[in-house]
Design a protein around this motif. Structure first.
Motif, PDB file in Angstrom:
ATOM      1  N   PHE A   1      28.055 -24.634  20.118  1.00  0.00           N
ATOM      2  CA  PHE A   1      28.523 -23.269  19.863  1.00  0.00           C
ATOM      3  C   PHE A   1      29.493 -22.812  20.956  1.00  0.00           C
ATOM      4  CE2 PHE A   1      28.240 -18.683  20.574  1.00  0.00           C
ATOM      5  CZ  PHE A   1      28.597 -18.206  19.325  1.00  0.00           C
ATOM      6  N   TYR A   2      29.097 -22.964  22.218  1.00  0.00           N
ATOM      7  CA  TYR A   2      29.949 -22.445  23.299  1.00  0.00           C
ATOM      8  C   TYR A   2      31.226 -23.277  23.467  1.00  0.00           C
ATOM      9  CZ  TYR A   2      26.676 -18.764  24.211  1.00  0.00           C
ATOM     10  OH  TYR A   2      25.900 -17.636  24.063  1.00  0.00           O
TER      11      TYR A   2
ATOM     12  N   ALA B   1      32.729 -24.600  20.903  1.00  0.00           N
ATOM     13  CA  ALA B   1      33.562 -24.111  19.790  1.00  0.00           C
ATOM     14  C   ALA B   1      34.169 -22.744  20.105  1.00  0.00           C
ATOM     15  CB  ALA B   1      32.733 -24.042  18.508  1.00  0.00           C
ATOM     16  N   MET B   2      33.527 -22.007  21.028  1.00  0.00           N
ATOM     17  CA  MET B   2      34.087 -20.722  21.462  1.00  0.00           C
ATOM     18  C   MET B   2      35.246 -20.928  22.445  1.00  0.00           C
ATOM     19  SD  MET B   2      32.486 -18.416  19.806  1.00  0.00           S
ATOM     20  CE  MET B   2      33.141 -16.943  20.608  1.00  0.00           C
TER      21      MET B   2
END
Lengths: 161, 161
Positions: B21-22, B24-25
């Motif tokens: 997730f991070y 992809a951020m």
């Protein structure tokens, strides 16, 4: 996302009690913005204290509601069986943007990355622009554009002084 | 306390999912320390992802135990009647010190200021020195001395790179 955390907001049940605590720790409360909130400049980051109800409401969370069964299953029934958890952990990180348009962009990126949007980008009650998302683990982030809190080239944010 | 927040640790249920997730951020995971934890350099602050059980255990918290009646009463029976809350919110802020002796000093200051000591200053499993306290509102702070994460004159902390 550029690599920064702008604001760490801690939920409080008693704002003045919490302020006394952090002042006794040696921190200095910002004197410009004091109505219903307390801010502390922590180097290039801001620490905020905000009543639990206000923070939860701002993020679109019912802070009195325990996590529903559906949410508990998200974190693995086996190890978390019987776990009871409020829907609201009481801490929000804020990523402040350099432009209003960026708020919607970051919220959209978070959604594509597998996060959950709690509040779409829109006008904030304090006049700026904001949205909220949770990461895949339920941790809460605000994305905000607040021209009153300038961000320098290195990503350090400043309270008005 | 000097005005800084060194590390923001978010509890995760699935470390690799959270890392995806991070990343992809747009954030870059530190490649030097990766065993059971993920670190991201966020300007002068560090974002850490750590499994919920590990973080809770490190802080001396039973993360599966709901807050007892005694704790609920602390936050006001009237407005919080019926509220069910885990004893562990899933976020820890860390204040990193410039010396080992400072860890016990900050923990002691927190206790005098009305906070609750969860873990007295002592040796940490990762080799440094640490303690944990809660502020008056139940927010979790680690106080840590970790010479592997240098702190500059302005209080900015750095991961090894």
């Amino acid at each position: 996302m550029e690599p920064r955390i702008s604001i760490v907001t801690l939920a409080v049940d008693d704002l003045e009690r919490a302020v006394r605590f952090y002042e006794a720790m040696g921190l200095e409360r910002n004197s410009k913005i004091t109505e219903g909130v307390a801010f502390f400049q922590m180097g290039g980051v801001i620490l905020a204290l905000w009543p639990r109800e206000e923070l939860a409401k701002d993020a679109g969370i019912d802070h009195e509601k325990p996590v529903a069964g559906a949410d508990i299953s998200r974190v693995g029934e086996k190890s978390y069986a019987g776990r009871v958890r409020s829907a609201f952990a009481g801490v929000a990180l804020a990523y402040n943007t350099r432009s209003e348009a960026e708020v919607a962009e970051v919220i959209s990126t978070a959604e594509k990355a597998g996060g959950r949007v709690l509040k779409q980008a829109g006008r904030a009650i304090w006049g700026g622009h904001q949205g909220y998302f949770e990461d895949t683990e339920g941790n809460l982030w605000e994305v905000a554009y607040n021209p009153d809190f300038p961000i320098d080239a290195e990503g350090r944010i400043s309270l008005p002084d």
